[in-house]
Enzyme design. Structure first.
Site, PDB file in Angstrom:
ATOM      1  N   LYS A  54      30.111 136.395  91.519  1.00  0.00           N
ATOM      2  CA  LYS A  54      29.069 135.370  91.386  1.00  0.00           C
ATOM      3  C   LYS A  54      29.257 134.298  92.458  1.00  0.00           C
ATOM      4  CE  LYS A  54      28.565 136.430  86.489  1.00  0.00           C
ATOM      5  NZ  LYS A  54      28.801 136.111  85.076  1.00  0.00           N
ATOM      6  N   GLN A  98      32.199 131.676  81.811  1.00  0.00           N
ATOM      7  CA  GLN A  98      32.308 133.130  81.669  1.00  0.00           C
ATOM      8  C   GLN A  98      32.802 133.498  80.274  1.00  0.00           C
ATOM      9  OE1 GLN A  98      31.210 135.288  83.950  1.00  0.00           O
ATOM     10  NE2 GLN A  98      31.886 137.130  82.892  1.00  0.00           N
ATOM     11  N   ASP A 121      22.828 130.630  82.290  1.00  0.00           N
ATOM     12  CA  ASP A 121      23.047 131.882  81.560  1.00  0.00           C
ATOM     13  C   ASP A 121      21.969 132.094  80.497  1.00  0.00           C
ATOM     14  OD1 ASP A 121      25.135 133.651  82.168  1.00  0.00           O
ATOM     15  OD2 ASP A 121      26.655 132.221  81.480  1.00  0.00           O
TER      16      ASP A 121
HETATM   17  N1  GUN Z   1      30.235 137.989  80.174  1.00  0.00           N
HETATM   18  C1  GUN Z   1      29.577 139.182  80.328  1.00  0.00           C
HETATM   19  N2  GUN Z   1      28.343 138.976  80.832  1.00  0.00           N
HETATM   20  C2  GUN Z   1      28.219 137.638  81.007  1.00  0.00           C
HETATM   21  C3  GUN Z   1      27.155 136.818  81.501  1.00  0.00           C
HETATM   22  O1  GUN Z   1      26.068 137.274  81.868  1.00  0.00           O
HETATM   23  N3  GUN Z   1      27.434 135.492  81.536  1.00  0.00           N
HETATM   24  C4  GUN Z   1      28.609 134.962  81.111  1.00  0.00           C
HETATM   25  N4  GUN Z   1      28.759 133.654  81.164  1.00  0.00           N
HETATM   26  N5  GUN Z   1      29.592 135.692  80.638  1.00  0.00           N
HETATM   27  C5  GUN Z   1      29.394 137.032  80.585  1.00  0.00           C
END
Ligand code: GUN
Length: 296
Positions: A54, A98, A121
């Site tokens: 990311k 995350q 998110d």
């Molecule tokens: N863990 C797995 N997929 C995601 C996501 O799209 N965002 C976040 N913050 N954590 C995740």
């Protein structure tokens, strides 16, 4: 029938390139650079890899990225303090914590604390609530579910009136993707680990979203001929010929499914790249919201 392969890599590249152009325009016209904060708690290797990807995507698109790497034993109060600091930081437009978080942290409390205008998110309960309701729209749509919809649209799969089966009911994928499909006028069935006869449901499905996290559990014989299959699963399958001793496969048995489906996403190279592309799009949107507020 051999299915059309839905190329997530190419579609994600197109989305990223559109975001890049908008970021460049924003820098020139508004003298403003979007910023994303990533918050990683602990050292889970998969989470670290995702967060690094990311951050790299931000760099490629000209988005400022600020990474917080916090110890796995951080207290709930200290983590909340980091979120509050980021909520108040005008240089930060998006906050990504995350998931999953360590067990001693109350995930709900952390997600509740993120400002909804920085919730790139789309996991804040207000955003999820708006997603669920008729006639309401969230500020941000969760990235992986949104990516699934873009893949269907780009592949020319009609959603309106379609029978859609979502396999999996997680907060991150299954539930929000079902709500998105419903918003687009599909008839949606959510199946999960306690569903009595999955094949019975899949037999009628024009669209299948597989997000249950079980290696290759959906096979071609379960599918309706011509169905569009979006495989969200990323599972490690032992493979002695692979360098790492395993290879990545989805929740769908690609070989048999691609003989029956009309369109299918590969793993890797299907949904995976879309998650990050949609995150970049949400971060740009967060910056646009911040700018509009500044000007207003
Ligand atoms: N863990 C797995 N997929 C995601 C996501 O799209 N965002 C976040 N913050 N954590 C995740």
């Amino acid at each position: 029938m051999t299915a059309q392969i839905i190329d997530g890599k190419a579609i994600a590249a197109k989305v990223r390139s559109e975001v890049k152009q908008s970021v460049e325009r924003m820098k020139v016209e508004d003298n403003y650079t979007p910023g994303l904060a990533t918050v990683l708690v602990g050292e889970d290797p998969a989470s670290s890899t995702y967060v690094r990807s990311k951050q790299r995507a931000c760099e490629e698109l000209g988005i400022r990225s600020i990474g917080y790497e916090l110890p796995g034993d951080i207290s709930q109060a200290d983590l909340l303090a980091v979120v509050t600091e980021l909520n108040n930081d005008p240089q930060i437009n998006g906050i990504l914590v995350q998931l999953p978080l360590p067990k001693h942290i109350d995930e709900e409390a952390i997600l509740n604390a993120i400002s909804i205008e920085k919730d790139v998110d789309g996991f804040h309960p207000v955003n999820i609530g708006r997603l669920a309701m008729k006639g309401r729209d969230p500020l941000f749509i969760p990235c992986t579910p949104h990516g699934c919809i873009v893949l269907l649209d780009e592949a020319g799969v009609p959603i309106k009136g379609a029978e859609a089966v979502v396999v999996g009911r997680s907060n991150i994928v299954g539930l929000p993707v079902a709500m998105l499909l419903q918003k687009r006028d599909a008839t949606v069935t959510i199946c999960h680990s306690r569903t009595k006869d999955l094949a019975e449901h899949l037999r009628n499905a024009d669209i299948v979203i597989a997000a249950i996290g079980r290696t290759e559990m959906i096979t071609g014989d379960m599918l309706k001929p011509g169905a569009a299959v979006i495989d969200v699963g990323i599972n490690q399958k032992p493979d002695p010929t692979a360098k790492r001793g395993y290879r990545l496969v989805g929740d769908v048995d690609y070989e048999s499914a691609s003989e029956v489906a009309g369109a299918i996403t590969p793993v890797p190279g299907g949904v995976g790249p879309m998650t990050i592309a949609m995150l970049m799009k949400n971060t740009l949107r967060a910056a646009e919201i911040a700018l509009a507020k500044q000007e207003g």
